[in-house]
Design a protein around this motif. Sequence first.
Motif, mmCIF file in Angstrom:
data_model
loop_
_atom_site.group_PDB
_atom_site.id
_atom_site.type_symbol
_atom_site.label_atom_id
_atom_site.label_comp_id
_atom_site.label_asym_id
_atom_site.label_seq_id
_atom_site.Cartn_x
_atom_site.Cartn_y
_atom_site.Cartn_z
ATOM 1 N N HIS A 177 40.998 48.333 32.698
ATOM 2 C CA HIS A 177 39.715 48.958 33.018
ATOM 3 C C HIS A 177 38.733 47.929 33.586
ATOM 4 O O HIS A 177 38.171 48.114 34.669
ATOM 5 C CB HIS A 177 39.155 49.619 31.752
ATOM 6 N N GLU A 223 33.121 54.069 37.123
ATOM 7 C CA GLU A 223 33.872 54.317 35.889
ATOM 8 C C GLU A 223 35.157 55.100 36.147
ATOM 9 O O GLU A 223 36.176 54.880 35.491
ATOM 10 C CB GLU A 223 33.001 55.045 34.863
ATOM 11 N N HIS A 272 37.086 47.207 37.491
ATOM 12 C CA HIS A 272 35.658 47.042 37.804
ATOM 13 C C HIS A 272 35.453 45.785 38.647
ATOM 14 O O HIS A 272 34.739 45.796 39.651
ATOM 15 C CB HIS A 272 34.835 46.872 36.515
ATOM 16 N N ALA A 275 37.815 52.748 37.367
ATOM 17 C CA ALA A 275 38.276 51.890 36.261
ATOM 18 C C ALA A 275 39.141 52.670 35.267
ATOM 19 O O ALA A 275 40.214 52.205 34.869
ATOM 20 C CB ALA A 275 37.080 51.248 35.561
#
Length: 265
Positions: A134, A157, A138, A160
């Motif tokens: 994750h 988000e 990013h 990710a």
Amino acid sequence: MHCLHRSLSPFLALLIPISFFLLPVPSGEANELWQVKKSAHFKVYYKSDPEHYVDEVLEKAEKYYDSITENLGFRRFNFWTWDNACTINLYPSREDYLAGTKQPHWSGGIANVRKRRIDTFFYAKSFLDTTLPHEMTHLIFREFVGYDRRLPLWLDEGIACSQEKDGGQYTAIARVLVKTSMFIHLDKLTEITKPGLFMPEVFYSESAAVVEFLMQEYGKEKFIDFCRALRDNKLNNDWRTFFMEIYGFRDMTDMGERWKAYLFK
Ligand SMILES: [Zn+2]
């Protein structure tokens, strides 16, 4: 479901670990030495590692590097080589991590996109399967499109979340949500700037499902064109214009309707 865990190629195995140094402390307590182990794209700082956890972190990180750049269409761009390696600080314990990063007690990891660094601690829950891919996503996405580019939170988000080991579960949840009154339409989703304040599970699931929709229905070449437009047009244009120009949506309502239809399929 995505399967991000592929067997380590013999070539990659040769690269891990390639070096081992003793270094002064990057932060925190004096008089204790941090060590560093490096692979092709990462350097992991830690103090001691009797159970070879660092090797596991490096091996997983390199696998995610391959899968994330492949899945997002960034394969041809070389991120994090040589001096630009991504740093992972592995604090010895949760207590050391909280003291060193000033994070809230529930935090298991934190990324600093501009410094290309991820801080966590030994054996943090869900780090290898969830937090690591994750936060790496990013870092890679923002390094590509630019740190100052204003984007909706769902896009950062969603990208990710889609690269987590079990990233496919988010779309499965969104397919259930779309049939309920809890479903948040795309225009409302775009207004959310702090996921913690309002049903985070719904927010993250739907965000990942928008990205999944873009990838499945339009492919990664369109996605990379979209990212290039974000990167090259500097900050002059609103991100929405690139969804119209590159994906051909009439407006955000049209995009939202097509996304909903995808979830109902
Ligand atoms: Zn995130």
